[in-house]
Design a protein around this motif. Structure first.
Motif, PDB file in Angstrom:
ATOM      1  N   ARG A  65      74.662  67.687  41.938  1.00  0.00           N
ATOM      2  CA  ARG A  65      73.925  66.970  42.981  1.00  0.00           C
ATOM      3  C   ARG A  65      72.765  67.810  43.503  1.00  0.00           C
ATOM      4  O   ARG A  65      71.661  67.293  43.726  1.00  0.00           O
ATOM      5  CB  ARG A  65      74.869  66.608  44.122  1.00  0.00           C
ATOM      6  N   LEU A  66      73.004  69.103  43.677  1.00  0.00           N
ATOM      7  CA  LEU A  66      71.942  69.998  44.118  1.00  0.00           C
ATOM      8  C   LEU A  66      70.805  70.024  43.088  1.00  0.00           C
ATOM      9  O   LEU A  66      69.628  69.964  43.446  1.00  0.00           O
ATOM     10  CB  LEU A  66      72.488  71.410  44.333  1.00  0.00           C
ATOM     11  N   GLY A  67      71.159  70.073  41.812  1.00  0.00           N
ATOM     12  CA  GLY A  67      70.143  70.078  40.758  1.00  0.00           C
ATOM     13  C   GLY A  67      69.318  68.800  40.751  1.00  0.00           C
ATOM     14  O   GLY A  67      68.091  68.831  40.587  1.00  0.00           O
ATOM     15  N   ARG A  68      69.973  67.669  40.922  1.00  0.00           N
ATOM     16  CA  ARG A  68      69.250  66.388  40.950  1.00  0.00           C
ATOM     17  C   ARG A  68      68.337  66.309  42.176  1.00  0.00           C
ATOM     18  O   ARG A  68      67.221  65.780  42.095  1.00  0.00           O
ATOM     19  CB  ARG A  68      70.230  65.234  40.948  1.00  0.00           C
ATOM     20  N   THR A  69      68.791  66.809  43.315  1.00  0.00           N
ATOM     21  CA  THR A  69      67.967  66.804  44.524  1.00  0.00           C
ATOM     22  C   THR A  69      66.726  67.671  44.332  1.00  0.00           C
ATOM     23  O   THR A  69      65.607  67.259  44.678  1.00  0.00           O
ATOM     24  CB  THR A  69      68.793  67.312  45.727  1.00  0.00           C
ATOM     25  N   ILE A  70      66.918  68.848  43.777  1.00  0.00           N
ATOM     26  CA  ILE A  70      65.779  69.742  43.551  1.00  0.00           C
ATOM     27  C   ILE A  70      64.816  69.133  42.539  1.00  0.00           C
ATOM     28  O   ILE A  70      63.590  69.197  42.710  1.00  0.00           O
ATOM     29  CB  ILE A  70      66.272  71.127  43.083  1.00  0.00           C
ATOM     30  N   GLU A  71      65.345  68.502  41.499  1.00  0.00           N
ATOM     31  CA  GLU A  71      64.490  67.865  40.490  1.00  0.00           C
ATOM     32  C   GLU A  71      63.669  66.741  41.114  1.00  0.00           C
ATOM     33  O   GLU A  71      62.457  66.616  40.876  1.00  0.00           O
ATOM     34  CB  GLU A  71      65.344  67.323  39.345  1.00  0.00           C
ATOM     35  N   GLY A  72      64.297  65.919  41.944  1.00  0.00           N
ATOM     36  CA  GLY A  72      63.584  64.832  42.606  1.00  0.00           C
ATOM     37  C   GLY A  72      62.509  65.346  43.553  1.00  0.00           C
ATOM     38  O   GLY A  72      61.387  64.810  43.590  1.00  0.00           O
ATOM     39  N   ASP A  73      62.822  66.392  44.315  1.00  0.00           N
ATOM     40  CA  ASP A  73      61.830  66.978  45.219  1.00  0.00           C
ATOM     41  C   ASP A  73      60.656  67.565  44.440  1.00  0.00           C
ATOM     42  O   ASP A  73      59.501  67.450  44.865  1.00  0.00           O
ATOM     43  CB  ASP A  73      62.474  68.057  46.092  1.00  0.00           C
ATOM     44  N   ALA A  74      60.936  68.192  43.311  1.00  0.00           N
ATOM     45  CA  ALA A  74      59.859  68.771  42.493  1.00  0.00           C
ATOM     46  C   ALA A  74      58.954  67.676  41.932  1.00  0.00           C
ATOM     47  O   ALA A  74      57.724  67.822  41.895  1.00  0.00           O
ATOM     48  CB  ALA A  74      60.448  69.611  41.367  1.00  0.00           C
ATOM     49  N   ARG A  75      59.544  66.567  41.500  1.00  0.00           N
ATOM     50  CA  ARG A  75      58.729  65.450  40.976  1.00  0.00           C
ATOM     51  C   ARG A  75      57.843  64.854  42.081  1.00  0.00           C
ATOM     52  O   ARG A  75      56.677  64.535  41.857  1.00  0.00           O
ATOM     53  CB  ARG A  75      59.614  64.375  40.367  1.00  0.00           C
ATOM     54  N   ARG A  76      58.421  64.696  43.281  1.00  0.00           N
ATOM     55  CA  ARG A  76      57.622  64.158  44.388  1.00  0.00           C
ATOM     56  C   ARG A  76      56.492  65.113  44.767  1.00  0.00           C
ATOM     57  O   ARG A  76      55.369  64.688  45.031  1.00  0.00           O
ATOM     58  CB  ARG A  76      58.511  63.862  45.587  1.00  0.00           C
ATOM     59  N   ALA A  77      56.777  66.404  44.771  1.00  0.00           N
ATOM     60  CA  ALA A  77      55.740  67.390  45.080  1.00  0.00           C
ATOM     61  C   ALA A  77      54.652  67.366  44.015  1.00  0.00           C
ATOM     62  O   ALA A  77      53.460  67.483  44.329  1.00  0.00           O
ATOM     63  CB  ALA A  77      56.347  68.782  45.177  1.00  0.00           C
ATOM     64  N   GLU A  78      55.028  67.176  42.744  1.00  0.00           N
ATOM     65  CA  GLU A  78      54.048  67.094  41.662  1.00  0.00           C
ATOM     66  C   GLU A  78      53.143  65.881  41.851  1.00  0.00           C
ATOM     67  O   GLU A  78      51.927  65.963  41.653  1.00  0.00           O
ATOM     68  CB  GLU A  78      54.779  67.020  40.322  1.00  0.00           C
ATOM     69  N   MET A  79      53.709  64.751  42.262  1.00  0.00           N
ATOM     70  CA  MET A  79      52.899  63.546  42.484  1.00  0.00           C
ATOM     71  C   MET A  79      51.938  63.731  43.652  1.00  0.00           C
ATOM     72  O   MET A  79      50.796  63.292  43.608  1.00  0.00           O
ATOM     73  CB  MET A  79      53.810  62.330  42.711  1.00  0.00           C
ATOM     74  N   VAL A  80      52.385  64.387  44.718  1.00  0.00           N
ATOM     75  CA  VAL A  80      51.518  64.625  45.869  1.00  0.00           C
ATOM     76  C   VAL A  80      50.361  65.536  45.480  1.00  0.00           C
ATOM     77  O   VAL A  80      49.195  65.275  45.818  1.00  0.00           O
ATOM     78  CB  VAL A  80      52.320  65.233  47.048  1.00  0.00           C
ATOM     79  N   VAL A  81      50.628  66.580  44.728  1.00  0.00           N
ATOM     80  CA  VAL A  81      49.575  67.481  44.289  1.00  0.00           C
ATOM     81  C   VAL A  81      48.603  66.772  43.377  1.00  0.00           C
ATOM     82  O   VAL A  81      47.390  66.925  43.484  1.00  0.00           O
ATOM     83  CB  VAL A  81      50.198  68.732  43.594  1.00  0.00           C
ATOM     84  N   ALA A  82      49.127  65.926  42.500  1.00  0.00           N
ATOM     85  CA  ALA A  82      48.254  65.177  41.585  1.00  0.00           C
ATOM     86  C   ALA A  82      47.363  64.207  42.354  1.00  0.00           C
ATOM     87  O   ALA A  82      46.188  64.032  42.047  1.00  0.00           O
ATOM     88  CB  ALA A  82      49.084  64.430  40.551  1.00  0.00           C
ATOM     89  N   ARG A  83      47.907  63.566  43.376  1.00  0.00           N
ATOM     90  CA  ARG A  83      47.152  62.618  44.180  1.00  0.00           C
ATOM     91  C   ARG A  83      46.066  63.335  44.980  1.00  0.00           C
ATOM     92  O   ARG A  83      44.932  62.860  45.092  1.00  0.00           O
ATOM     93  CB  ARG A  83      48.101  61.877  45.128  1.00  0.00           C
ATOM     94  N   VAL A  84      46.379  64.478  45.555  1.00  0.00           N
ATOM     95  CA  VAL A  84      45.430  65.234  46.359  1.00  0.00           C
ATOM     96  C   VAL A  84      44.311  65.802  45.494  1.00  0.00           C
ATOM     97  O   VAL A  84      43.151  65.802  45.874  1.00  0.00           O
ATOM     98  CB  VAL A  84      46.154  66.370  47.143  1.00  0.00           C
ATOM     99  N   SER A  85      44.652  66.268  44.332  1.00  0.00           N
ATOM    100  CA  SER A  85      43.630  66.898  43.468  1.00  0.00           C
ATOM    101  C   SER A  85      42.797  65.861  42.723  1.00  0.00           C
ATOM    102  O   SER A  85      41.786  66.194  42.110  1.00  0.00           O
ATOM    103  CB  SER A  85      44.305  67.869  42.482  1.00  0.00           C
ATOM    104  N   GLY A  86      43.232  64.637  42.739  1.00  0.00           N
ATOM    105  CA  GLY A  86      42.461  63.552  42.113  1.00  0.00           C
ATOM    106  C   GLY A  86      42.706  63.403  40.628  1.00  0.00           C
ATOM    107  O   GLY A  86      41.965  62.742  39.941  1.00  0.00           O
ATOM    108  N   GLY A  87      43.722  63.939  40.119  1.00  0.00           N
ATOM    109  CA  GLY A  87      44.002  63.786  38.698  1.00  0.00           C
ATOM    110  C   GLY A  87      45.386  64.315  38.360  1.00  0.00           C
ATOM    111  O   GLY A  87      46.145  64.736  39.223  1.00  0.00           O
ATOM    112  N   GLY A  88      45.669  64.279  37.109  1.00  0.00           N
ATOM    113  CA  GLY A  88      46.965  64.765  36.636  1.00  0.00           C
ATOM    114  C   GLY A  88      46.917  66.251  36.386  1.00  0.00           C
ATOM    115  O   GLY A  88      45.871  66.888  36.418  1.00  0.00           O
ATOM    116  N   LEU A  89      48.040  66.824  36.142  1.00  0.00           N
ATOM    117  CA  LEU A  89      48.104  68.239  35.820  1.00  0.00           C
ATOM    118  C   LEU A  89      47.732  68.433  34.356  1.00  0.00           C
ATOM    119  O   LEU A  89      48.016  67.579  33.519  1.00  0.00           O
ATOM    120  CB  LEU A  89      49.526  68.766  36.070  1.00  0.00           C
ATOM    121  N   PRO A  90      47.042  69.534  34.032  1.00  0.00           N
ATOM    122  CA  PRO A  90      46.632  69.741  32.632  1.00  0.00           C
ATOM    123  C   PRO A  90      47.801  69.949  31.703  1.00  0.00           C
ATOM    124  O   PRO A  90      48.831  70.310  31.962  1.00  0.00           O
ATOM    125  CB  PRO A  90      45.774  71.002  32.677  1.00  0.00           C
TER     126      PRO A  90
END
Length: 90
Positions: A65-90
C-alpha cells in the motif's frame, strides 16, 4: 505426645514414584481420539509461529500500500511539473 503422620514426606513420595533416582516417572499419553486435543506440548511455539505469520502478512500488505501511494504521488507530481513547464518530460 505428638501424633505422627502416616503419609510419606514429599521427598519420600518422589523416591517412591520415581525409583532410586528420586525423579518422578513420566507417563506416556494414552492413545485415542482425545489425545490430539489434550496434548498441549509445543502449543506456545505454534502460537508464536501463527503470530509471526500474521505480522508478516500485515507488513507485506502495508508495504504494498505504501508503494502504491508513493507511485501515485510521483505520477501526480510528474503531471504537475509537465503542466507547469508546458510540455512533457524528455
Amino acid at each position: 505426645m505428638p501424633r505422627q503422620s502416616s503419609r510419606p514426606t514429599q521427598a519420600l513420595s518422589h523416591v517412591a514414584a520415581g525409583g532410586a533416582s528420586g525423579r518422578p516417572k513420566h507417563r506416556r499419553p494414552r492413545a485415542g481420539p482425545g489425545l490430539l486435543f489434550s496434548d498441549t506440548r509445543g502449543l506456545s511455539t505454534v502460537e508464536y509461529v501463527m503470530l509471526l505469520s500474521l505480522i508478516v502478512v500485515v507488513g507485506f500488505g502495508a508495504w504494498r500500500r505504501l508503494g502504491r501511494t508513493i507511485e501515485g504521488d510521483a505520477r501526480r507530481a510528474e503531471m504537475v511539473v509537465a503542466r507547469v513547464s508546458g510540455g512533457g518530460l524528455p
